[in-house]
Scaffold this motif. Structure first.
Motif, short mmCIF file in Angstrom:
data_model
loop_
_atom_site.label_atom_id
_atom_site.label_comp_id
_atom_site.label_asym_id
_atom_site.label_seq_id
_atom_site.Cartn_x
_atom_site.Cartn_y
_atom_site.Cartn_z
N ALA A 77 -13.32 -99.46 -2.47
CA ALA A 77 -12.52 -98.65 -1.64
C ALA A 77 -12.72 -97.35 -1.13
N ALA A 78 -13.66 -96.68 -1.92
CA ALA A 78 -14.05 -95.38 -1.30
C ALA A 78 -15.14 -95.49 -0.24
N ALA A 79 -15.83 -96.51 -0.04
CA ALA A 79 -16.73 -96.90 1.09
C ALA A 79 -15.88 -96.98 2.30
N LEU A 80 -14.76 -97.81 2.08
CA LEU A 80 -13.78 -98.16 3.10
C LEU A 80 -13.18 -96.83 3.79
N GLN A 81 -12.70 -95.83 2.67
CA GLN A 81 -12.20 -94.98 3.06
C GLN A 81 -13.19 -93.94 3.82
N GLY A 82 -14.47 -94.07 3.56
CA GLY A 82 -15.38 -93.13 4.24
C GLY A 82 -15.88 -93.81 5.56
N GLY A 83 -15.18 -94.80 6.02
CA GLY A 83 -15.36 -95.46 7.39
C GLY A 83 -16.52 -96.75 7.44
N THR A 84 -16.99 -97.12 6.14
CA THR A 84 -17.67 -98.34 6.11
C THR A 84 -16.97 -99.47 6.81
N VAL A 85 -17.60 -100.35 7.40
CA VAL A 85 -16.94 -101.59 7.72
C VAL A 85 -17.70 -102.75 7.33
N PHE A 86 -17.04 -103.61 6.54
CA PHE A 86 -17.87 -104.73 5.88
C PHE A 86 -17.35 -106.08 6.49
N ASP A 87 -18.58 -106.91 7.01
CA ASP A 87 -18.23 -108.55 7.36
C ASP A 87 -18.18 -109.15 6.11
N ALA A 88 -18.83 -108.73 4.99
CA ALA A 88 -19.00 -109.74 3.89
C ALA A 88 -19.63 -108.74 2.90
N VAL A 89 -19.68 -109.07 1.42
CA VAL A 89 -20.33 -108.46 0.55
C VAL A 89 -20.75 -109.42 -0.52
N VAL A 90 -22.07 -109.21 -0.84
CA VAL A 90 -22.71 -110.04 -2.01
C VAL A 90 -22.90 -109.11 -3.19
N CYS A 91 -22.69 -109.63 -4.25
CA CYS A 91 -22.39 -108.95 -5.62
C CYS A 91 -23.58 -109.55 -6.73
N ALA A 92 -23.88 -108.64 -7.53
CA ALA A 92 -24.84 -109.04 -8.80
C ALA A 92 -24.13 -109.63 -9.72
N SER A 93 -22.83 -109.83 -9.72
CA SER A 93 -22.05 -110.48 -10.72
C SER A 93 -20.64 -110.81 -10.15
N ASP A 94 -19.95 -111.69 -11.12
CA ASP A 94 -18.54 -112.27 -10.57
C ASP A 94 -17.52 -111.12 -11.08
N LEU A 117 -18.08 -107.71 -10.55
CA LEU A 117 -18.11 -107.00 -9.30
C LEU A 117 -17.48 -107.59 -8.26
N ALA A 118 -17.87 -108.94 -7.89
CA ALA A 118 -17.09 -109.66 -6.96
C ALA A 118 -15.62 -109.61 -7.00
N LEU A 119 -15.08 -109.61 -8.10
CA LEU A 119 -13.54 -109.55 -8.36
C LEU A 119 -13.24 -108.34 -7.88
N GLY A 120 -13.82 -107.30 -8.35
CA GLY A 120 -13.34 -105.96 -7.84
C GLY A 120 -13.37 -105.65 -6.45
N ALA A 121 -14.55 -106.24 -5.86
CA ALA A 121 -14.79 -106.17 -4.30
C ALA A 121 -13.67 -106.89 -3.50
N ARG A 122 -13.19 -108.02 -4.14
CA ARG A 122 -11.85 -108.91 -3.65
C ARG A 122 -10.80 -108.01 -3.44
N PHE A 123 -10.50 -107.23 -4.74
CA PHE A 123 -9.42 -106.51 -4.85
C PHE A 123 -9.36 -105.29 -3.84
N ALA A 124 -10.64 -104.97 -3.43
CA ALA A 124 -10.53 -103.60 -2.33
C ALA A 124 -10.47 -104.17 -0.93
N LEU A 125 -11.02 -105.44 -0.90
CA LEU A 125 -11.23 -105.87 0.55
C LEU A 125 -10.25 -106.94 1.24
N GLY A 126 -9.66 -107.78 -0.10
CA GLY A 126 -8.62 -108.60 0.38
C GLY A 126 -9.39 -109.91 0.61
N ALA A 127 -8.71 -111.00 0.78
CA ALA A 127 -9.19 -112.38 1.07
C ALA A 127 -9.89 -112.55 2.21
N GLU A 128 -9.70 -111.54 3.33
CA GLU A 128 -10.08 -111.74 4.78
C GLU A 128 -11.63 -111.69 4.80
#
Length: 387
Positions: free
Chosen positions: A297-314, A316-327
């Protein structure tokens, strides 16, 4: 009721001596293939089962392997559970039992191991949650107690010439496959969310992300940046093949953010994270859902745009999903039931193959633990794509 078959019955049916039957059961590598086939056919036909207690008295072995059951919280527990189930099954095929024990810390684990060795209660150990400078490996090695680790011996100069046998899953290959799959699907701004470096497994997975970006000509943050260090993990950090994060991660509880709370984790994303001209962003936090959500969420607020994210664990992936949404596609690691339930793609570890390899490295092709030796297996994972 008919009497159970004996070694003499098997020997007569196969046309061999009783010693040959014993060799076929306990040291099959010294028996000629044709003879071994006849003996095994006779065993199957007669339904012969070795007398376990008599064998233990004769060989002075317990037919038991010791495994510490480490404290596990939240999402990561499913991985250990699957590995232990597979280990019990593979050991049972060799007439071996698994003795589980608990310990409060490494010193307590060493004390348990000493009691088990002195009491001849186990023939060897399977160690998980390996770490840089792991004292358990040195303790067992000094006493010539056979053991194998699920996890690499982090910190040794040459993994291929390690002083003890090990089994691990190639996390670098797994994250390379995941990132390459996202590139093939048209994504270019692919971020990485891992654990603070140095971390053996975490840095390996980060390297896989970098490899795939480099192969695609997309670039990545410079190695050696604040969250991209590739050094050896500090003594006492957990870098096991079970996907364990560095000290303070999964075993510290999945419900609480790192020191300073979620806001501190978010500040770390903007202050310590790194990026590249292609937009690839390297983020890190402890293995915690809330912390992962805050960092992304902090990266998004700082202007980062993600097409996708890969994570070191599920986690972390769950947390990323909460911040990014299912899109925005997110790929985790360990393919836990949680990832499957919420539709997150994830890297699956071949845990059954890892358990089989651990038993083989300890026992060869026979039914007894061999003297302390070397050797290793590095297994390839694969991505389970969802959505």
């Amino acid at each position: 009721m008919s009497q159970p078959a004996t070694v003499a019955d098997v020997a007569a049916a196969a046309g061999v001596s009783r010693q040959t039957v014993s060799n076929a059961l306990n040291r099959p590598e010294i028996v000629r293939p044709a003879t071994l086939t006849r003996v095994r056919a006779a065993i199957d036909e007669l339904g012969y089962r070795p007398h376990a207690s008599a064998r233990r008295l004769r060989t002075r072995q317990s037919s038991t392997l010791g495994v510490r059951l480490p404290p596990v919280h939240g999402i990561s527990g499913a991985v250990l559970d699957r590995f232990l189930h597979a280990l019990v099954e593979r050991a049972d095929e060799r007439g071996m039992r698994i003795l589980l024990f608990t310990a409060t810390d490494l010193d307590d684990e060493l004390a348990h191991m000493e009691r088990l060795v002195e009491g001849s209660d186990v023939d060897g150990f399977v160690l998980t949650s390996t770490a840089h400078g792991d004292p358990r490996a040195a303790w067992l090695g000094e006493r010539d107690v056979p053991f194998v680790t699920f996890g690499r011996p982090w910190g040794v100069p040459d993994m291929d010439d390690a002083p003890h046998p090990w089994v691990d899953v190639d996390g670098r290959a797994g994250l390379r496959e995941a990132t390459a799959g996202l590139v093939a699907r048209g994504h270019r701004r692919i971020g990485f969310l891992g654990w603070p470096s140095p971390s053996g497994q975490g840095d390996e997975r980060r390297l896989g992300w970098r490899d795939a970006l480099a192969d695609a000509g997309l670039g990545a943050p410079p190695a050696g940046s604040a969250d991209a260090g590739l050094g050896a993990p500090p003594a006492g950090s957990a870098d096991a093949g079970l996907g364990a994060p560095p000290a303070g991660g999964a075993d510290a509880g999945l419900g609480a953010p790192p020191a300073g709370g979620a806001d501190a984790a978010a500040d770390g994303a903007t202050g310590a994270g790194s990026g590249s001209a292609s937009g690839a962003v390297d983020l890190a936090c402890e293995d915690d859902v809330a912390a992962a959500t805050a960092v992304v969420a902090a990266a998004l607020q700082g202007g980062t745009v993600f097409d996708a994210v890969v994570c070191a664990s599920d986690t972390l992936a769950l947390g990323a999903r909460f911040a990014l949404g299912a899109e925005v596609p997110v790929v985790g690691y360990d393919d836990t039931p949680v990832a499957a339930a919420v539709g997150i793609s994830s890297v699956e570890q071949p845990l059954d193959a890892a358990a089989a390899a651990a038993v083989e490295l300890l026992m060869g092709s026979g039914r007894s633990v061999l003297p302390a030796s070397g050797g290793h297996r590095l297994l390839a994972p694969h991505v389970v794509w969802r959505g």
